[in-house]
Scaffold this motif. Sequence first.
Motif, mmCIF file in Angstrom:
data_model
loop_
_atom_site.group_PDB
_atom_site.id
_atom_site.type_symbol
_atom_site.label_atom_id
_atom_site.label_comp_id
_atom_site.label_asym_id
_atom_site.label_seq_id
_atom_site.Cartn_x
_atom_site.Cartn_y
_atom_site.Cartn_z
ATOM 1 N N TYR A 108 0.554 -0.817 0.088
ATOM 2 C CA TYR A 108 -0.181 0.169 0.041
ATOM 3 C C TYR A 108 1.035 0.903 -0.328
ATOM 4 N N MET A 109 2.053 1.166 0.761
ATOM 5 C CA MET A 109 2.944 2.363 0.529
ATOM 6 C C MET A 109 2.952 2.613 -0.769
ATOM 7 N N LYS A 110 3.935 1.524 -0.898
ATOM 8 C CA LYS A 110 4.334 1.678 -2.280
ATOM 9 C C LYS A 110 3.669 2.004 -3.512
ATOM 10 N N LEU A 111 2.259 1.665 -3.471
ATOM 11 C CA LEU A 111 1.379 2.446 -4.464
ATOM 12 C C LEU A 111 1.426 4.042 -3.957
ATOM 13 N N HIS A 112 1.011 4.608 -3.000
ATOM 14 C CA HIS A 112 1.014 5.466 -2.178
ATOM 15 C C HIS A 112 1.795 6.038 -3.238
ATOM 16 N N TYR A 113 3.250 6.024 -3.109
ATOM 17 C CA TYR A 113 4.293 6.146 -3.444
ATOM 18 C C TYR A 113 4.930 6.615 -5.031
ATOM 19 N N VAL A 114 3.995 5.296 -5.092
ATOM 20 C CA VAL A 114 4.049 5.112 -6.952
ATOM 21 C C VAL A 114 2.806 6.490 -7.667
ATOM 22 N N ILE A 115 2.562 6.356 -6.396
ATOM 23 C CA ILE A 115 0.539 7.522 -7.083
ATOM 24 C C ILE A 115 1.316 9.406 -6.938
ATOM 25 N N HIS A 116 2.044 9.283 -6.133
ATOM 26 C CA HIS A 116 2.227 10.743 -5.510
ATOM 27 C C HIS A 116 3.204 11.134 -6.344
ATOM 28 N N CYS A 117 3.985 10.145 -6.907
ATOM 29 C CA CYS A 117 5.083 10.656 -7.899
ATOM 30 C C CYS A 117 4.227 10.866 -9.592
ATOM 31 N N SER A 118 3.491 10.455 -9.966
ATOM 32 C CA SER A 118 3.157 10.420 -11.073
ATOM 33 C C SER A 118 2.297 11.974 -11.162
ATOM 34 N N LEU A 119 2.073 12.256 -10.242
ATOM 35 C CA LEU A 119 0.860 13.989 -10.513
ATOM 36 C C LEU A 119 2.367 14.969 -10.378
ATOM 37 N N ASP A 120 3.513 14.769 -10.087
ATOM 38 C CA ASP A 120 4.468 15.501 -11.172
ATOM 39 C C ASP A 120 4.611 15.449 -12.386
ATOM 40 N N ALA A 121 4.798 14.288 -12.969
ATOM 41 C CA ALA A 121 4.772 13.448 -14.687
ATOM 42 C C ALA A 121 2.944 14.198 -14.585
ATOM 43 N N VAL A 122 2.276 14.286 -14.129
ATOM 44 C CA VAL A 122 0.677 14.917 -14.755
ATOM 45 C C VAL A 122 1.389 16.502 -15.000
ATOM 46 N N GLU A 123 1.621 17.194 -14.302
ATOM 47 C CA GLU A 123 2.234 18.553 -14.025
ATOM 48 C C GLU A 123 2.853 18.569 -15.346
ATOM 49 N N GLU A 124 3.919 17.383 -15.631
ATOM 50 C CA GLU A 124 4.352 17.826 -16.650
ATOM 51 C C GLU A 124 4.180 18.184 -17.763
ATOM 52 N N LYS A 125 3.136 16.274 -18.279
ATOM 53 C CA LYS A 125 2.426 16.397 -19.591
ATOM 54 C C LYS A 125 1.613 17.647 -19.461
ATOM 55 N N VAL A 126 1.198 17.862 -18.440
ATOM 56 C CA VAL A 126 0.268 19.078 -18.637
ATOM 57 C C VAL A 126 0.541 20.106 -19.492
ATOM 58 N N MET A 127 2.036 20.584 -18.876
ATOM 59 C CA MET A 127 2.640 22.115 -19.059
ATOM 60 C C MET A 127 3.010 22.208 -20.494
ATOM 61 N N LEU A 128 4.104 20.392 -21.046
ATOM 62 C CA LEU A 128 4.137 19.879 -22.410
ATOM 63 C C LEU A 128 3.594 20.733 -23.077
#
Lengths: 152, 185
Positions: A29-49
């Motif tokens: 569960y912790m690992k999933l939380h971590y992965v999802i949290h990191c993905s938020l940065d990726a989302v912002e990147e994609k949105v900016m691109l």
Amino acid sequence: MGIACVAFIGPQNNPMYLRSIDPASDDLYMKLHYVIHCSLDAVEEKVMLKRGPGDSQDAYLGLLYPTEDYKVYGYLTNTHIKIILLLDDEGPVKDEAVMRVFRRLHGLYVDTASNPFHKFGLPLSSPRFDGAVDGIVAIYRGAGASQGGFMT
Amino acid sequence: MLRSGPTGARNAPALEQINAEVFTLTYGSIVRQLISDYEDIEEVNKQLEQMGYNMGIRLVDEFLAKAKISRCSSFRDTAEVVAKQALPMFLNVSANVTNWSPDQTECSLVLTDNPLADFVELPDEYRELRYCNVLAGVVRGALEMVNMDVECRWAADMLRGDDCYELRLKLKEHRDEKFPYKDDD
């Protein structure tokens, strides 16, 4: 094979719903939380691109980034709700299949938000929502998305 | 109450329509507001029924004007008319009349679908809330205007886990026509 985890994140990056499809231990569960949290940065990147060269704003963000166990796919609604899917498919994954799952999840979220007793911003905790997410995930699994499409 | 939904019952006369979601969301906000105003769920139930009653006494005239029905000869006919003509005209759903009592004064209107309660999920703290109570009030008010005192209550509610919506209709008495003047004046 298939969807490992579904997450809904609100406009202020507050987690609204995080569900692991196979019953998860605390560590997982912790690992999933971590992965999802990191993905938020990726989302912002994609949105900016996407905004940069004047592309039309699409909701489906595609593969955000691959980790060692999972592929992370993202979807951003116009109200800044982010839907993140973690897939652990080994083979090639069809984009349309994932898009269909996202659309159904989006529809499910809209129906849930139309409930007059729904409180915005708070974590989603209704058993009906859980059941519906199970249903959507089961369709993805059952149809073997890496082989072909399926009926929505 | 305007008829909601894109398709309608075939025999219902043309009425102005409203988008079903606007209708459902409006009703949902009314209920939410009542809960935050009154804070006591039983009081909210009573208020919903009273609102329905006020609507019913006015709706019955519109219904009788638009639907060309002949005089009902018995309570059985009345129940059929409510279920098969009035409900489709106003809510775009039709109901079945079942569970008649032996003396023909009590019956159940069973609805499988209710536009008032689309998307609604009752949280645990509002378990006593009769969300569709306004409908019970409408039927009571409408029938009172045609001189039938009925008692309407919800026997089954899909929001509480049952598999249909069942409105129990009980005829208490037929009132005589009340005239506003005395005969010997």
